[in-house]
Design an enzyme around this catalytic site. Sequence first.
Site, PDB file in Angstrom:
ATOM      1  N   HIS A 111       0.809  -1.215   0.000  1.00  0.00           N
ATOM      2  CA  HIS A 111       0.000   0.000   0.000  1.00  0.00           C
ATOM      3  C   HIS A 111       0.849   1.274   0.000  1.00  0.00           C
ATOM      4  O   HIS A 111       0.333   2.359  -0.254  1.00  0.00           O
ATOM      5  CB  HIS A 111      -1.000   0.009   1.160  1.00  0.00           C
ATOM      6  CG  HIS A 111      -0.424   0.314   2.505  1.00  0.00           C
ATOM      7  ND1 HIS A 111       0.017  -0.652   3.377  1.00  0.00           N
ATOM      8  CD2 HIS A 111      -0.228   1.485   3.141  1.00  0.00           C
ATOM      9  CE1 HIS A 111       0.448  -0.101   4.490  1.00  0.00           C
ATOM     10  NE2 HIS A 111       0.307   1.208   4.375  1.00  0.00           N
ATOM     11  N   ASP A 141       0.278  -7.690   1.505  1.00  0.00           N
ATOM     12  CA  ASP A 141       0.683  -6.290   1.612  1.00  0.00           C
ATOM     13  C   ASP A 141       2.202  -6.149   1.655  1.00  0.00           C
ATOM     14  O   ASP A 141       2.741  -5.309   2.374  1.00  0.00           O
ATOM     15  CB  ASP A 141       0.054  -5.617   2.832  1.00  0.00           C
ATOM     16  CG  ASP A 141       0.115  -4.091   2.735  1.00  0.00           C
ATOM     17  OD1 ASP A 141       0.173  -3.579   1.600  1.00  0.00           O
ATOM     18  OD2 ASP A 141       0.105  -3.419   3.781  1.00  0.00           O
ATOM     19  N   GLY A 218       3.455   6.783   7.943  1.00  0.00           N
ATOM     20  CA  GLY A 218       4.844   6.965   7.528  1.00  0.00           C
ATOM     21  C   GLY A 218       5.722   5.837   8.010  1.00  0.00           C
ATOM     22  O   GLY A 218       6.794   5.578   7.462  1.00  0.00           O
ATOM     23  N   ASN A 219       5.281   5.116   9.064  1.00  0.00           N
ATOM     24  CA  ASN A 219       6.001   3.944   9.555  1.00  0.00           C
ATOM     25  C   ASN A 219       5.775   2.723   8.669  1.00  0.00           C
ATOM     26  O   ASN A 219       6.534   1.749   8.733  1.00  0.00           O
ATOM     27  CB  ASN A 219       5.574   3.573  10.977  1.00  0.00           C
ATOM     28  CG  ASN A 219       6.392   4.258  12.059  1.00  0.00           C
ATOM     29  OD1 ASN A 219       5.884   5.080  12.803  1.00  0.00           O
ATOM     30  ND2 ASN A 219       7.674   3.910  12.136  1.00  0.00           N
ATOM     31  N   SER A 220       4.718   2.732   7.868  1.00  0.00           N
ATOM     32  CA  SER A 220       4.387   1.574   7.046  1.00  0.00           C
ATOM     33  C   SER A 220       5.572   1.142   6.198  1.00  0.00           C
ATOM     34  O   SER A 220       6.166   1.947   5.477  1.00  0.00           O
ATOM     35  CB  SER A 220       3.211   1.895   6.128  1.00  0.00           C
ATOM     36  OG  SER A 220       2.009   1.904   6.837  1.00  0.00           O
ATOM     37  N   GLY A 276      -7.461 -25.831  -0.203  1.00  0.00           N
ATOM     38  CA  GLY A 276      -8.735 -26.115  -0.839  1.00  0.00           C
ATOM     39  C   GLY A 276      -9.831 -26.445   0.150  1.00  0.00           C
ATOM     40  O   GLY A 276     -10.632 -27.366  -0.080  1.00  0.00           O
TER      41      GLY A 276
END
Length: 476
Positions: A111, A141, A218-220, A276
Amino acid sequence: MNQVSRFATLAIGLSFVVTACASGVPTDFTKAAESTVNGVVSIKSYVTTRSSQQQGYYTDPFSDPFFDFFFGPQQRRQPTPRQQEKPQQRQTGLGSGVILSSDGYIVTNNHVIDGAEELEVTLNDNRTFNATVVGADPTTDVALIKIDADDLHVIPMGDSEDVKVGEWVLAVGNPFGFTSTVTAGIVSAKGRSISSLTGSASHGIESFIQTDAAVNPGNSGGALVTLNGELIGINTAIYSQTGNYAGYSFAIPTSIVKKVVADLKEYGTVQRAVMGISFGELTQKLAKEEGITATNYGLYIGSVEDRSAAMEAGLKKGDVIIAIDDVPMRNTANLQEAVAKKRPGDTITVNYIRDNKEYSTKVTLRNSSGTTSITRPDDFTALGCAFKSLSDETKEQLQLTTGVQVSGLKDGKFKDAGIKDGFIILTINDVRVNSQDDVEKVYKAIMKSNATDKAMFIVGLYPTGRKAYYAVDLAN
């Protein structure tokens, strides 16, 4: 509190400090901080504000819907009128990344880089580089990017499975643009699912390390490290109703990051394994209804897909999975993490309860297409044609308001499905299309989904007015 109580409390506190120091509990975080800040970078993503310019406004760089999920509802700033003399102005996103190799491979969150036209990476020594995207995986992510640099500082990769609840950790990143910020906390929990806490829909594979180290926008994509300076997670999300840190933050464990990064680097896309099955956590109510007494935890199998790895291994509806490779399966996140570490073709050992007796079986995992073959990156050109918008004359003649026409057909998935040159597409999977961009958006949404069967169901007509229907198999 009386005077005796105050002295008693003080004595207990001093006793704890002395005991902690005497038993060797680390109290100095400087070594870990010094060894990691140079391995964390700032990432700025740039996107040309085409839609904003058309409307006469520029948008807030933090107005992306991803910020609502990862950082809570934001207080939006009022849009600023577009300045005609600066049509080149661009909006930015901000995040962090962790250097994985001395030659410039960097891991961050999907992201952080999603939709960016340009990525700018700034090192801790203020050197700046443009970055290219090697690959990205929205399901976990995780994204891998590359800069053209040598002799970079690398944070050694640790094993998140060895980390214990209560252990000290540091979060390193660039919150609000404050570079090289280090915060401390402890591991509050492992195998945590955000959707189970918030009641929101799952946004993919969720098996987070939960900490109380302060993490903010901003830490992401930044680092979660042990006091030995080893990387054990990539900071991804916080649990907040304000958009800023409110006590808990979440990191993707390196057990998942290592596998995803290796796949992106080698194949350009993640080799995702599936069992599955559909399943849910065993509750007391469910156990009572189904007469399950041999276990009070596990994952109850609700259904088994045809021609799946689980069916081949003999698993059935009503079985309760209690362990995979000797790791207890107490919640959904445990199973997601156990399978996310594997590739199609890998074999896992599943312990399960059936008729209140414990059994064990080997499960050879498959991909979403039901095979163990390598999955190749999504390639829109595999459709084998171009698309052009309809002329006003054609729309009037066929009484259409939308549609896009197939042109330049060559070998590819459309030709394999029987589509002929000149065919006019009206809808794909019930979504109206009016341009090549519309078709590409639908294609990418299908390929990014976790659906077992990836296909386009197309409704349209030929210039003669004959209506036709096609199913285009997008499986690799």
